[in-house]
Design an enzyme around this catalytic site. Structure first.
Site, PDB file in Angstrom:
ATOM      1  N   LEU A  45       0.857  -1.189   0.000  1.00 54.35           N
ATOM      2  CA  LEU A  45       0.000   0.000   0.000  1.00 54.35           C
ATOM      3  C   LEU A  45       0.890   1.234   0.000  1.00 54.35           C
ATOM      4  O   LEU A  45       1.898   1.282   0.703  1.00 54.35           O
ATOM      5  CB  LEU A  45      -0.895   0.018   1.245  1.00 54.35           C
ATOM      6  CG  LEU A  45      -2.086  -0.940   1.277  1.00 54.35           C
ATOM      7  CD1 LEU A  45      -2.720  -0.925   2.664  1.00 54.35           C
ATOM      8  CD2 LEU A  45      -3.119  -0.576   0.224  1.00 54.35           C
ATOM      9  N   ASP A  46       0.510   2.245  -0.786  1.00 54.47           N
ATOM     10  CA  ASP A  46       1.244   3.510  -0.785  1.00 54.47           C
ATOM     11  C   ASP A  46       1.143   4.181   0.587  1.00 54.47           C
ATOM     12  O   ASP A  46       0.200   3.908   1.346  1.00 54.47           O
ATOM     13  CB  ASP A  46       0.679   4.452  -1.849  1.00 54.47           C
ATOM     14  CG  ASP A  46       0.976   3.976  -3.264  1.00 54.47           C
ATOM     15  OD1 ASP A  46       1.966   3.245  -3.445  1.00 54.47           O
ATOM     16  OD2 ASP A  46       0.211   4.339  -4.186  1.00 54.47           O
ATOM     17  N   PRO A  47       2.062   5.084   0.928  1.00 56.77           N
ATOM     18  CA  PRO A  47       1.989   5.778   2.223  1.00 56.77           C
ATOM     19  C   PRO A  47       0.662   6.488   2.465  1.00 56.77           C
ATOM     20  O   PRO A  47       0.201   6.542   3.608  1.00 56.77           O
ATOM     21  CB  PRO A  47       3.152   6.773   2.138  1.00 56.77           C
ATOM     22  CG  PRO A  47       4.146   6.101   1.248  1.00 56.77           C
ATOM     23  CD  PRO A  47       3.328   5.396   0.204  1.00 56.77           C
ATOM     24  N   ALA A  49      -2.234   5.511   1.575  1.00 56.74           N
ATOM     25  CA  ALA A  49      -3.325   4.542   1.690  1.00 56.74           C
ATOM     26  C   ALA A  49      -3.316   3.911   3.077  1.00 56.74           C
ATOM     27  O   ALA A  49      -2.278   3.793   3.720  1.00 56.74           O
ATOM     28  CB  ALA A  49      -3.195   3.465   0.626  1.00 56.74           C
TER      29      ALA A  49
END
Length: 307
Positions: A45-47, A49
């Protein structure tokens, strides 16, 4: 922690990843708390998210390839009228356009064009590799980057709510799908541009409707109850495996499998993947029934573990 403080610890933890923390940093924080010698995550997951991030430790890291291909469900907020360099809210707005007249019916009809097996161009600011380097590194150096188009699967896409320039969507998709790219492409189809403003992953199969645990809760357990109680939060491999057929072997059969020897499968065993268990019910190997035999793809080696 010194390397000597890390031990073999096995199992899966369903972390509710917080906002602003990368998946790798979240993994390392939990690994240090557990004192686990080996760990990995499935489906980064991206930061920006939040939500379900399955963390695998010890022998459970062998499940990563299986879990990465599973379905995922997200709640996403798409902001229309603004285009950003990274297709999300992490970078500056590079273009603004007026919004068209919108209504729920037309948006729902547009969303259906993104359901099924579709072609998608990933964001250039992504970890996909090209010429041996992640695309985002080349993009940050100012190089001309063209992300390759690829096929992805969208199982369902639903409009939950619409408010001014924001659409809240529910997205059920397969591996390799970028919700950032969906927000970008929706905006382009509407002629106003768009980007992903917020993202939360609700679940990753086979963990539908299963509880997650937050970093703060893990830290409280470690502080008040100790590491052994913290390790009890891990789910065993047998619990988290997909719903493959399971075959419990005798002690002699288990020994044959552990020695890499061929084992004839029961006549009732249908061709396809399965999980082999030792007499105690512990996972022994992921295997496939092929030509009437159990053919091992990955074996589990427990040794003197702590998990």
């Amino acid at each position: 922690m010194p390397a000597s403080d890390f031990e073999p610890v096995h199992g899966v933890l369903l972390l509710d990843k917080p906002l602003g923390l990368s998946s790798s940093h979240a993994l390392q924080r939990v690994r240090r708390m557990l004192g686990a010698a080996k760990g990995g995550h499935t489906g980064a997951l991206d930061p920006l998210a939040t939500g379900m991030l399955p963390l695998c430790f010890g022998e459970a890291t062998k499940l990563a390839g299986v879990l990465l291909g599973e379905r995922k469900v997200y709640h996403a907020v798409c902001r229309l009228g603004q285009v950003t360099r990274t297709d999300d809210a992490e970078s500056e707005v590079i273009c603004e356009r007026p919004l068209p007249d919108l209504d729920d019916a037309s948006i729902t009809a547009l969303l259906q064009q993104f359901v099924g097996r579709i072609s998608q161009v990933p964001p250039i600011y992504s970890a996909l590799k090209q010429q041996g380097q992640p695309l985002y590194r080349r993009a940050r150096r100012g190089e001309a980057v063209q992300a390759p188009q690829r096929q992805v699967e969208v199982h369902a896409l639903r409009l939950l709510q619409r408010h001014e320039d924001r659409l809240m969507l529910e997205v059920e998709c397969g591996a390799g799908f970028y919700v950032r790219a969906l927000a970008r492409d929706l905006g382009e189809r509407l002629g106003c541009g768009g980007h992903l403003a917020a993202l939360r992953r609700l679940w990753v199969a086979p963990f539908q409707e299963q509880p997650m645990i937050e970093l703060d809760t893990l830290e409280q357990i470690l502080r008040h109850d100790g590491r052994e109680i913290l390790r009890a939060q891990l789910r065993p491999i047998e619990e988290v495996m997909p719903q493959w057929p399971r075959w419990m072997l005798s002690a002699a059969e288990s020994l044959m499998i552990s020695q890499g020897r061929a084992l004839i499968a029961p006549r009732t065993a249908a061709p396809g993947p399965c999980l082999l268990l030792d007499p105690g019910g512990r996972a022994l190997a992921m295997a496939e029934v092929l030509d009437g035999r159990f053919r091992v793809s990955r074996g589990f080696h427990w040794g003197q573990d702590k998990g």
